[in-house]
Enzyme design. Sequence first.
Site, PDB file in Angstrom:
ATOM      1  N   HIS A 145       0.935  -1.284  -0.019  1.00  0.00           N
ATOM      2  CA  HIS A 145      -0.112   0.141   0.180  1.00  0.00           C
ATOM      3  C   HIS A 145       0.880   1.178  -0.142  1.00  0.00           C
ATOM      4  O   HIS A 145       0.320   2.189   0.596  1.00  0.00           O
ATOM      5  CB  HIS A 145      -0.948   0.191   1.250  1.00  0.00           C
ATOM      6  N   ALA A 146       1.858   1.345  -0.699  1.00  0.00           N
ATOM      7  CA  ALA A 146       2.828   2.464  -0.710  1.00  0.00           C
ATOM      8  C   ALA A 146       1.837   3.379  -1.455  1.00  0.00           C
ATOM      9  O   ALA A 146       1.416   3.554  -2.481  1.00  0.00           O
ATOM     10  CB  ALA A 146       3.940   2.231  -1.574  1.00  0.00           C
TER      11      ALA A 146
END
Length: 552
Positions: free
Chosen positions: A485-486
């Site tokens: 989930h960058a």
Amino acid sequence: MAADLFADYVIVGAGSAGCVLAARLSESGEHKVVLLEAGGDDRPLKEPGQFVSNVMIHTPIGFGKTLNDPKVNWLYETEVDEGSGGRKHKWPKGKVLGGSSSINGMLYVRGQSADYDGWAQMGARGWSWDEVLPYFRKSQHQERGEDDFHGAGGPLNVCDFPEEHPVSAAIVEACVEAGIPYKPDLNDGNQEGVSFFQLTAKNGRRHSAAVAYLHPAMKRPNLLVETRAMTTRILFEGKKAVGVEFTQHGQTRRVMAAREVILAAGAVESPKLLEISGIGQSVLLKELGIEVVHEAPMVGENMQDHYMIGCQTYLKEPHHSINQLSRGVRLLGEIAKYGIARKGLLSYAVAHGCAFVKTRDELQFPDVQIHVMAASMDLEYLNQHQGLRLDKEPGLASNPCQLRPESRGSIHAKSADAMVAPKIVPNYLSDPLDRQSVVDQLKLIRKIWQQPALQPYLKAPGDPFGKTDEEMLGYAKVAGGTLYHAVGTVAMGDERYPLDPQMRVRGVEGLRVIDASVMPKISSGNTNAPTIMIAEKGADMVLADARQAIAA
């Protein structure tokens, strides 16, 4: 070098955001749109050389295969991360039409209303919950039907989890017994509760952004999609973006943009592409031999990710999990079931149930998410290959993550060469609050596993996390990793950030970034649905500017 393609809008990256943008900007037929994707087509018959990989894309349980498949996955690697036990981490990101929506866990999670109100308070005016909710609804076809929070008739199909495995149902019941309220809808802005996930799936198949948005739009004569097209730099005339350069099948090509260049390459590639094109920290750019177009100190900074801790335990006879369905005769039966009815194991997403929980009574909003599943992973294989394979012994998992970590990492270009992957510094658990959070998370999982609903199922779990806070922190450092989930590396907001609230790059003209990198702060949960919402809202902003320009 002369250009060989011309468009009104050039979009870099056909991931979750890029597919939405290409569909919406070409919808009226008034604008010529070129979409560049460095990977291949996601449709099996369009890419014979990766037929098996592409079949796995569209089969929900295929996530476990595509997670480590270089044909459809960039497989980035971070720098050594001291906060997580001195390890490097593999970061899967989609390298195919649909981007990460083609290889993700298909979990539909919007986040909390407070997330978006917080964005507005950070200077991203126009991004409060009330202002983004219409775009969540616009994107969605909710199979449960339309209501004040959910849309029907939108491109992206959202369905309930296909089957409630009894072990997963027991974990959900144990969460309720532990004081977490049951809540059927976790996507109405108020997350606190436990339920089964909703999925971006349709008729037992993945419903990626490519399937939902791009495939129908590709029939339009005003939309050109170029695959195997790796963008190498943005072209400027002074401080105006006028096109991009890309390589395709060994040739260097250019496409010029009459109106705008839009980066939708994701939180890893968008900051790198800005930097190698001259927008970023001038000291870094000069070290790489890159001419500075515009100084933007926060490009590549502000990186946030969800750090998930692997927490699993084992079942006693006669109870089984989906581990036993993944082998031998049972697997053949599940394959037949899927082929006939699109049901069974192959229709499952990576996680089954979900809980959003407050770890402290004084908190106003949940601070932890738990991914629940009637499955356990082969930990030896996971540690050696950073890939997923189900354990031979029946087990379950309850994997928590902190929803809004305080730790911040960075992603920066390592070279002026676009083919060189960027330097990823995650800085997991570098903030003291995050280190306390992982201890609180493990105590919460222990409490859930001790509830009556799970006692008929579990072997004696012992004390896998340790007895002291120090031991639990040590466990979390070596048992956790990315939740893929960058976000945040080209954030929008006030003057501190590279983007204004319309996602225009400050200091230059004709250039926007519209993808997960624009989030000033990570959303509370899985990030695919918010990224699609961002692109829906971003497309409206782009078209509004076009109408204003014509009127002027």
